[in-house]
Design a protein around this motif. Structure first.
Motif, PDB file in Angstrom:
ATOM      1  N   LEU A   1      -6.897  -0.300  -0.391  1.00  0.00           N
ATOM      2  CA  LEU A   1      -6.871   1.112   0.082  1.00  0.00           C
ATOM      3  C   LEU A   1      -5.954   1.754  -1.293  1.00  0.00           C
ATOM      4  O   LEU A   1      -6.187   3.173  -1.479  1.00  0.00           O
ATOM      5  N   ASN A   2      -5.244   1.121  -1.961  1.00  0.00           N
ATOM      6  CA  ASN A   2      -4.530   1.730  -3.144  1.00  0.00           C
ATOM      7  C   ASN A   2      -5.480   2.452  -4.061  1.00  0.00           C
ATOM      8  O   ASN A   2      -5.540   3.365  -4.369  1.00  0.00           O
ATOM      9  N   TYR A   3      -6.591   1.476  -4.409  1.00  0.00           N
ATOM     10  CA  TYR A   3      -7.525   1.830  -5.154  1.00  0.00           C
ATOM     11  C   TYR A   3      -8.506   3.240  -4.531  1.00  0.00           C
ATOM     12  O   TYR A   3      -8.954   4.098  -5.176  1.00  0.00           O
ATOM     13  N   VAL A   4      -8.755   2.848  -3.279  1.00  0.00           N
ATOM     14  CA  VAL A   4      -9.703   4.126  -2.722  1.00  0.00           C
ATOM     15  C   VAL A   4      -8.798   5.259  -2.605  1.00  0.00           C
ATOM     16  O   VAL A   4      -9.251   6.293  -2.570  1.00  0.00           O
ATOM     17  N   ALA A   5      -7.359   5.200  -2.247  1.00  0.00           N
ATOM     18  CA  ALA A   5      -6.602   6.408  -2.539  1.00  0.00           C
ATOM     19  C   ALA A   5      -6.666   6.980  -3.729  1.00  0.00           C
ATOM     20  O   ALA A   5      -6.724   8.341  -3.734  1.00  0.00           O
ATOM     21  N   ILE A   6      -6.796   6.177  -4.708  1.00  0.00           N
ATOM     22  CA  ILE A   6      -6.826   6.931  -6.145  1.00  0.00           C
ATOM     23  C   ILE A   6      -7.914   7.700  -6.421  1.00  0.00           C
ATOM     24  O   ILE A   6      -7.912   8.802  -6.868  1.00  0.00           O
ATOM     25  N   ASN A   7      -9.103   6.993  -6.019  1.00  0.00           N
ATOM     26  CA  ASN A   7     -10.304   7.532  -5.848  1.00  0.00           C
ATOM     27  C   ASN A   7     -10.483   8.953  -5.084  1.00  0.00           C
ATOM     28  O   ASN A   7     -11.163  10.115  -5.408  1.00  0.00           O
TER      29      ASN A   7
ATOM     30  N   ALA B   1      -7.690  -8.885   9.436  1.00  0.00           N
ATOM     31  CA  ALA B   1      -7.817  -8.872   7.754  1.00  0.00           C
ATOM     32  C   ALA B   1      -6.146  -8.823   7.295  1.00  0.00           C
ATOM     33  O   ALA B   1      -5.256  -8.004   8.017  1.00  0.00           O
ATOM     34  N   HIS B   2      -5.808  -9.486   6.486  1.00  0.00           N
ATOM     35  CA  HIS B   2      -4.451  -9.739   6.110  1.00  0.00           C
ATOM     36  C   HIS B   2      -4.097  -8.329   5.122  1.00  0.00           C
ATOM     37  O   HIS B   2      -5.069  -7.733   4.529  1.00  0.00           O
ATOM     38  N   GLU B   3      -2.946  -7.745   5.651  1.00  0.00           N
ATOM     39  CA  GLU B   3      -2.373  -6.317   5.222  1.00  0.00           C
ATOM     40  C   GLU B   3      -2.345  -6.401   3.822  1.00  0.00           C
ATOM     41  O   GLU B   3      -2.553  -5.310   3.327  1.00  0.00           O
ATOM     42  N   VAL B   4      -2.326  -7.498   3.362  1.00  0.00           N
ATOM     43  CA  VAL B   4      -1.920  -7.481   1.693  1.00  0.00           C
ATOM     44  C   VAL B   4      -3.389  -6.954   0.966  1.00  0.00           C
ATOM     45  O   VAL B   4      -3.102  -6.219   0.310  1.00  0.00           O
ATOM     46  N   ILE B   5      -4.405  -7.723   1.414  1.00  0.00           N
ATOM     47  CA  ILE B   5      -5.471  -7.399   1.009  1.00  0.00           C
ATOM     48  C   ILE B   5      -5.889  -5.923   1.041  1.00  0.00           C
ATOM     49  O   ILE B   5      -6.277  -5.222   0.301  1.00  0.00           O
ATOM     50  N   VAL B   6      -6.011  -5.428   2.306  1.00  0.00           N
ATOM     51  CA  VAL B   6      -6.362  -4.218   2.849  1.00  0.00           C
ATOM     52  C   VAL B   6      -5.481  -2.984   2.039  1.00  0.00           C
ATOM     53  O   VAL B   6      -5.911  -2.393   1.538  1.00  0.00           O
TER      54      VAL B   6
ATOM     55  N   GLY C   1       0.788  -1.282   0.104  1.00  0.00           N
ATOM     56  CA  GLY C   1       0.020  -0.124   0.105  1.00  0.00           C
ATOM     57  C   GLY C   1       0.820   1.309   0.039  1.00  0.00           C
ATOM     58  O   GLY C   1       0.355   2.376   0.167  1.00  0.00           O
ATOM     59  N   ALA C   2       2.115   1.046  -0.265  1.00  0.00           N
ATOM     60  CA  ALA C   2       2.978   2.374  -0.187  1.00  0.00           C
ATOM     61  C   ALA C   2       2.467   3.310  -1.323  1.00  0.00           C
ATOM     62  O   ALA C   2       2.367   4.437  -1.128  1.00  0.00           O
ATOM     63  N   GLN C   3       1.923   3.004  -2.371  1.00  0.00           N
ATOM     64  CA  GLN C   3       1.295   3.726  -3.469  1.00  0.00           C
ATOM     65  C   GLN C   3       0.195   4.538  -2.830  1.00  0.00           C
ATOM     66  O   GLN C   3       0.110   5.741  -3.052  1.00  0.00           O
TER      67      GLN C   3
END
Lengths: 372, 341
Positions: free
Chosen positions: A161-167, A152-157, A97-99
């Protein structure tokens, strides 16, 4: 390290140090050469002249003070995102999620940069940086907290969240924080005030200097403080850490926050030092490249720096290469892939340069997949 | 005394043993129903949303299946994205130059399998860190597809939906389930085939043994390296099918970076589905549904910023994961290179 001194007790200190440095850099150096060699073969196979291409690449990356400046500018956010990913790896966490953290940091830094007027630069710029970093930390808190409280696995979250951040950033730049100037028709924030921008020190972007300091601080935090020791213990064996009295849950949240902070700083530096505003699409891939940089640097804070400069140089030089040698810039991705391959497959490289004795720290990342 | 241990399990009904799954299923079904009721006012619209959900889920489930069989045998696959992208590109080129969609599908799957072979070589033979191996695959795919990309290459058409006779005339279910492209059918079949193979065949038992405790598996004579190689290569072929779906059945053409993170989403779906084919399918369908809903809501003109609706699938996934799915456990040896003694 101890092994080397034990087997060669008569050797004096300086040669031992030199030998150690050579051990450290020989594999990456050979890996870069091999990567370039394979890239050259591909260029020949597709009918291009590799010498012309590489000459243009190097010229575009290091050929002039301006070129070097561009290389450092490209490397700066990569150092931050690389440090972010590497730091999380040390605790056995994979921060894809660094992105997202970087994007959130970039937009918040822009907000502080354009909304507050009249502050002296000595306060305004650090304030904007800090705000961006904190935004990233907050964004990193979410996966950390969800992991500890709900499993909740951090990889999924972090992927989500990357997509949420874009939006989210897109919404801010196209809605409440949109540049209101009458000529503007695209989604972007207003330009930041000069007091918030990061100046050049000669030809060196000050963001780059900050990145170097950040690497030093991360190294110090990881290897010279109790906190760092605890974080690394969690990464190596979380149940042992728990048994030893380390509060694993707290460490996971803290690690994700620090990692998010670093990524957020990367976004801020990009906004305040390069773009001067936030505009969607301008930061694409910087966070994902952080994974590559962290892996190339073997998750070592100091390894991240040359790795980021290497990637930055290829980014800076590839447009020159495309322009004057007519070679598609994506060849640098192929080269990067092979460099990463040879750095990781050091068995092959060590055999090639007849280096014996494996005494460097093995990178173990994917074992953290199901820990905690 | 001896008798008490076993029968207890037999007398508890399936419903009670799986009460959380049932509760979860009811909530999900209710939410789906409510969402459809809110956004649609006729059956055609419901059909459209549901069949779009299925289409959207196809590349995700194929990618997730790739992850499942790889990890079940002990190899973490971060490179699904790259395998998909490479296969999408190769399948597209094959279609352009051969003009045969079936051949192109086969070639695309083979390209994925080849990338799988590369990953297996790095992970198993070189004992390279598997996260790095996957990242190498991802960058390599971006590089190669970008470098050899020829702008303006015209497409040779894409798969048309195949109607399965009278089954397709059943209201609602018919058009959703029995009027799809061939790769979508194949994906559904593969979910059940892989479920059966993984849990009810000797091959599956061996795969899981290799992924959970490779040393023990080795001791009883299972060839750990061979099992991992074959699983990762087959997984690559599955990711390749996902890529072929994108160019040959979904979009119909190739664009740079067109997988757009679907490989990473597939990874998330695999974890959500707890490393099982059917669980992953459920997660993929749910995700496909939120995707389709997003389009439908935007189409309906709901008074919300489009970016909020755009975030919906991802926020819902996080909520579902945090609220219901909870802790998931990877196969014990997943990600650990195996070294024979």
């Amino acid at each position: 390290m101890t092994k080397a001194t034990a087997t060669e007790p008569v050797e004096n200190r300086t040669t031992a140090t030199l030998r150690r440095i050579w051990r450290g850099i020989s594999v990456p150096l050979v890996a870069v050469l091999l990567g370039l060699l394979i890239g050259a073969l591909l260029l020949i196979a597709s009918g291009s002249n590799p010498i012309d291409a590489y000459r243009a690449l190097i010229k575009g990356a290091f050929g002039s003070p301006v070129a070097i400046q561009r290389t450092l500018e490209k490397a700066t956010p990569l150092i931050f995102s690389g440090l972010a990913v590497a730091f999380a790896f040390k605790a056995g966490l994979f921060n894809i999620g660094a992105q997202g953290q970087l994007l959130v940091g970039a937009v918040v830094a822009a907000y502080v940069g354009f909304s507050i007027e009249g502050l002296p630069a000595i306060i305004h710029a650090p304030l904007a940086l800090l705000a961006g970093g904190l935004a990233g930390a907050l964004y990193g808190y979410i996966p950390g907290a969800l992991k500890t409280y709900t499993g909740a696995h951090e990889v999924i979250v972090t992927i989500m969240l990357n997509y949420v951040a874009i939006n989210l950033t897109d919404y801010l730049a196209d809605g409440p924080w949109k540049d209101p100037s009458p000529t503007n028709i695209v989604a972007r924030t207003p330009k930041i005030f000069p007091s918030a921008s990061l100046p050049l020190v000669g030809n060196v972007p000050s963001g780059f200097i900050l990145a170097l300091i950040a690497a030093l601080v991360v190294w110090w935090l990881l290897y010279r403080t109790t906190l760092g020791y605890e974080i690394r213990t969690v990464g190596l064996n979380s149940s042992a850490a728990q048994y030893a009295g380390i509060r694993v849950a707290r460490m996971i949240i803290l690690t994700m926050m620090i990692s998010g902070f670093l990524a957020g700083l990367g976004g801020s530096v990009e906004t305040l030092g390069i773009n001067g505003r936030f505009q969607p699409g301008f930061n694409t891939g910087l966070g994902f490249d952080g994974i590559t940089v962290a892996l190339l640097g073997k998750t070592n804070p100091f390894g991240v720096i040359p790795a980021a400069i290497l990637l930055g140089a290829m980014r800076a030089g590839s447009s020159q290469m495309q322009f004057s040698a007519g070679v598609a810039s994506e060849i640098t991705d192929v080269i990067t892939a092979f460099i990463l391959f040879f750095v990781a497959a050091d068995v092959i490289v060590k055999k090639l340069i007849r280096q014996r004795g494996v005494d460097d720290e093995q990178v173990k990342l994917s074992t953290g997949w199901s820990s905690h | 005394m001896e008798l008490t241990a076993e029968p207890r399990r037999e007398t508890t009904s399936w419903l009670i043993r799986n009460k959380w799954t049932v509760v979860f299923g009811v909530i999900i079904a209710g939410t789906i129903f409510a969402a459809l009721d809110f956004s649609c006012n006729n059956l055609t619209c419901v059909t459209a949303v549901l069949s779009s959900s299925l289409r959207q889920s196809t590349p995700l489930i194929l990618g997730a299946l790739c992850g499942v069989i790889g990890e079940r045998s002990g190899v973490v696959n971060i490179g699904i994205e790259g395998q998909m992208l490479m296969a999408a590109f190769v399948a597209f080129l094959a279609n352009v130059y051969l003009g045969n969609l079936w051949m192109a599908t086969l070639i695309g799957a083979s390209a994925g399998a080849f990338m799988g072979l590369l990953l297996a070589w790095m992970a198993v033979s070189l004992r390279m860190d598997q996260i790095i191996g996957g990242t190498v695959i991802n960058i390599l795919a971006i590089g190669i597809t970008g470098y050899f990309y020829i702008p303006g290459l015209t497409t040779q058409g894409k798969f048309a939906p195949i109607t399965l006779g009278p089954l397709a005339d059943i209201p609602l279910i018919g058009p959703v389930l029995f009027r799809n492209g061939p790769i979508t059918y194949l994906a559904i079949i593969l979910v059940f085939v892989l479920h059966y193979v993984l849990f009810y065949t000797r091959w599956g038992l061996r795969t899981r043994a290799v992924g959970e405790h490779p040393r023990a598996a080795d001791t009883v004579g299972i060839n750990v390296y061979k099992m991992r190689y074959i699983n990762v290569i087959l997984g690559g072929a599955l990711a390749g099918l996902a890529g072929a779906f994108l160019t040959l059945e979904g979009v119909g053409t190739f664009e740079r970076g067109m997988t757009n993170g679907r490989g990473f989403l597939a990874l998330a779906i695999m974890i959500m589905g707890k490393w099982t084919p059917i669980g992953s399918w459920g997660a993929a369908l749910l995700f496909g549904f939120t995707y389709a809903m997003q389009t439908q809501l935007q189409f309906k003109g709901v008074n919300l910023p489009p970016q909020f609706i755009g975030s919906l699938p991802y926020i819902l996934t996080i909520l579902v994961l945090a609220g219901f799915v909870g802790r998931s456990r990877a196969p014990a040896a997943s990600g650990v290179p195996y070294e024979k003694e």
